[in-house]
Design a protein around this motif. Structure first.
Motif: not given
Ligand SMILES: Cc1cc2nc3c(=O)[nH]c(=O)nc-3n(C[C@H](O)[C@H](O)[C@@H](O)COP(=O)(O)OP(=O)(O)OC[C@H]3O[C@@H](n4cnc5c(N)ncnc54)[C@H](O)[C@@H]3O)c2cc1C
Ligand SMILES: Cc1cc2nc3c(=O)[nH]c(=O)nc-3n(C[C@H](O)[C@H](O)[C@H](O)COP(=O)(O)OP(=O)(O)OC[C@H]3O[C@@H](n4cnc5c(N)ncnc54)[C@H](O)[C@@H]3O)c2cc1C
Lengths: 320, 262
Positions: B64-65, B86-92
């Motif tokens: 997931t994103v 898998i976790h794609v995480e980023d404030d941007d």
């Protein structure tokens, strides 16, 4: 004036109505150039010319029928390169959205799907979308590249506007990906003789309350008395009472007719998502508390097995 | 032989809740509960069925994103039976549009390694139905999308696509991107055992730098589209409701005639 590409949805040369709506919308943004692909492509020209297509780019090849989606993307990309349009408009069918998305990626542009209206703006076309089961209306635009926008059926009234409609052969080179997904068999849908669900001016739908496949004949009789298309809720479809192609809602068709009549449908959010933008909404349900009544212009609390046949009779009498 | 399946799953605001837009015109995710997009449960289900029907060694990874809470969506998929997440995480990533989302997903899928990607037919919030086609384009592999029936055998994926004009049988070689509809088969409920097992399954977290992406390629800044306004649709004015006491059909016909439908 800038040119606008319009992707033509047709069956063996017979242009489907959503494409004519696109030509009407396209004229607000520029001069329409239509792209017709596959068997019967050139036969679309006369109809497209009547509705404002200045040029009709055509290409016939077996690839369009034998492989999924990508050959059409290759062709549309060739058309973009040949025309340098101000925007590309595609009907919001499942396939139309996939074609539009891949095209946008290839030409480095953004995509807006399921527009319900389109206007010219200072920074390019502005699309209206109806989102969150039609509880919000948004206005958006593509901010990078050539706007690629898919438009829902029934978003504009078709207007005739005679134009040249000059037919030109489009030159297309298929990419390596074009033959990636083979269509190994195709079973065409049998025509019911009724209008297309997404294009119909009136839709009459039945839900779990119809209580059996055989009872759908009373829904069909009402539809026929009004020249309407027949829809169904997912509960009715899952029960096997009506084909999935007639399902209205989030995972079925989204319809926006002048009149929507729901019988024996509770009005769950996923059903509303597909019909809430209908102009006039009517419901027949025996439960006065059913959420569908929150949406209606006119509701009858009653047994559909009494109300629907009586309504059909009355319509027939009035129509003589 | 082994088969690596990546299932893309989205964390979305609950459609039965009161969904809203925030001041920057992105979806307000604080105001309403999130969950695994119901249509992605069908994608997880088909991945698990392919795994169960295969003699090969099959590994199902869910991807997931999304924001911190999107882990809930991954937990649900793991408790259904997926092997890892898998976790794609980023404030941007805040405000990323469809092209941007497909970019991040494609990078993550390539990094994870795959033979088959399975997606839902559409998310239940954006409902665009374009991400699977975009993934196929980005990854340069066949798209076998909107399937109501899917099977994988000897490096080939086959399926049935029920369209408006026709029902089609499709076929492509792996690697490929598949999307499945809600006609593909009921998704299973996580069992108690599944829920307990999910707690021990690995969840990797990646940010943009892990995917060699720059902040300006994604998020509101990198978006290819701009939302200019979002307005709540005025509530429909209350309609006329009548109770059928024998005249309901006639009364309704009268209404329809008044509206010029008859
Ligand atoms: C109301 C609304 C309207 C929007 N309109 C537009 C628009 O017109 N143009 C635009 O560019 N963006 C738009 N967006 C943003 C866009 O929805 C998201 O960027 C996005 O996640 C991709 O589109 P989708 O959710 O519609 O996915 P879809 O294409 O409908 O999703 C299909 C499948 O892709 C996978 N998937 C999608 N997103 C993710 C994710 N984050 N993580 C894992 N898997 C995922 C899932 O398997 C899902 O079932 C809109 C968002 C909202 C809420
Ligand atoms: C991811 C997802 C996607 C979905 N997509 C869709 C979709 O695309 N379309 C869709 O429709 N649903 C969809 N659903 C299902 C949706 O949530 C509802 O379950 C469904 O719409 C209910 O159908 P219904 O109104 O026919 O049945 P019910 O909710 O069971 O309602 C039946 C109604 O009939 C009334 N009734 C019964 N007998 C009579 C009678 N004799 N006379 C008059 N009234 C009577 C009852 O009072 C009741 O209100 C989806 C669900 C999910 C989770």
């Amino acid at each position: 004036m800038a040119e606008v590409l319009v992707y033509v949805d047709h069956v063996d040369g017979a242009v489907r109505k959503p494409t004519l709506e696109l030509l009407t919308l396209a004229r607000r943004v520029g001069e329409p150039v239509a792209v017709a692909l596959g068997n019967g492509a050139a036969d679309t020209a006369a109809t497209l010319a009547e509705h404002g297509a200045a040029r009709v780019l055509t290409h016939e090849a077996a690839e369009y029928a034998d492989y999924l989606v990508v050959p059409k993307v290759d062709a549309l990309q060739a058309a973009v390169e040949a025309v340098s349009p101000a925007a590309v408009l595609v009907p919001s069918s499942a396939e139309g959205k996939e074609i539009a998305a891949r095209l946008a990626l290839r030409i480095g542009s953004g995509i807006i799907t399921d527009a319900v209206d389109l206007e010219a703006g200072d920074e390019g076309p502005v699309a209206t979308q109806s989102v969150f089961a039609a509880s919000f209306t948004t206005k958006s635009r593509v901010s990078k590249g050539t706007p690629v926008i898919t438009v829902k059926p029934n978003s504009a009234a078709v207007e005739a506007a005679p134009a040249a409609g000059a037919v030109e052969a489009l030159s297309v080179t298929f990419s390596a990906q074009a033959t990636g997904t083979k269509v190994t068999a195709r079973t065409p849908r049998e025509s019911t003789g009724r209008p297309e669900l997404t294009e119909a001016a009136i839709v009459v739908s039945g839900g779990r309350g119809v209580n059996g496949a055989e009872n759908f004949s009373i829904i069909e009789a009402l539809a026929d008395s009004l020249g309407a298309a027949v829809g169904a809720s997912r509960a009715a479809v899952d029960a096997g009472w009506y084909p999935h192609t007639n399902q209205v809602g989030q995972t079925g068709k989204s319809v926006s007719p002048q009149l929507y009549i729901a019988s024996g449908i509770s009005g769950a959010i996923q059903h509303r998502a597909g019909m809430q933008t209908s102009k006039t909404i009517v419901a027949i349900n025996k439960d006065a508390e059913a959420p569908i009544f929150e949406l209606v212009d006119y509701g009858v609390v009653g047994d559909l097995f009494d109300v629907v046949p009586a309504l059909t009779e009355e319509i027939k009498t009035r129509k003589g | 032989m082994s088969l690596r399946i990546v299932v893309t799953v989205k964390y979305v605001p609950d459609a039965t809740g009161d969904r809203h837009f925030a001041d920057d015109l992105t979806v307000d995710r604080d105001d309403v509960d999130g969950l695994l997009s119901e249509l992605d449960e069908y994608a997880v289900e088909q991945a698990l069925q392919i795994s169960e029907n295969s003699d090969d060694d099959v590994e199902v990874t869910v991807l997931t994103v999304g924001p911190e809470d999107a882990k809930d969506a991954l937990r649900k998929a793991l408790s259904m039976g997926a092997d890892k997440a898998i976790h794609v995480e980023d404030d941007d990533l805040h405000g990323t549009d469809a092209l941007g989302t497909s970019l991040v997903l494609a990078k993550a899928i390539e990094k994870a390694g795959y033979d088959l990607v399975i997606s839902g037919m559409a998310s239940t919030d954006g409902t665009m139905g374009v991400v699977p086609a975009l993934l196929a384009e980005r990854l340069g592999v066949p798209q076998v999308t909107l399937l109501s029936e899917v099977s994988v055998e000897d490096g080939t994926v086959k399926g049935r696509r029920d369209g408006d004009a026709a029902s089609e049988q499709l076929e492509a070689s792996l690697p490929a991107v598949v999307s499945v509809t809600d006609q593909s088969g009921e998704a299973r409920y996580p069992s108690f055992k599944g829920i307990m097992a999910a707690k021990k399954k690995p969840v990797e977290s990646w940010d943009l730098s892990d995917l060699e992406l720059e902040a300006e390629e994604v998020g509101l800044e990198g978006a290819w589209t701009a939302v200019e306004s979002a307005t709540e649709r005025p509530a429909r004015t209350a309609g006329t409701i009548v109770k059928d006491e024998g005249e309901g059909g006639k009364q309704l016909a009268e209404f329809l005639a008044g509206q010029k439908f008859i």
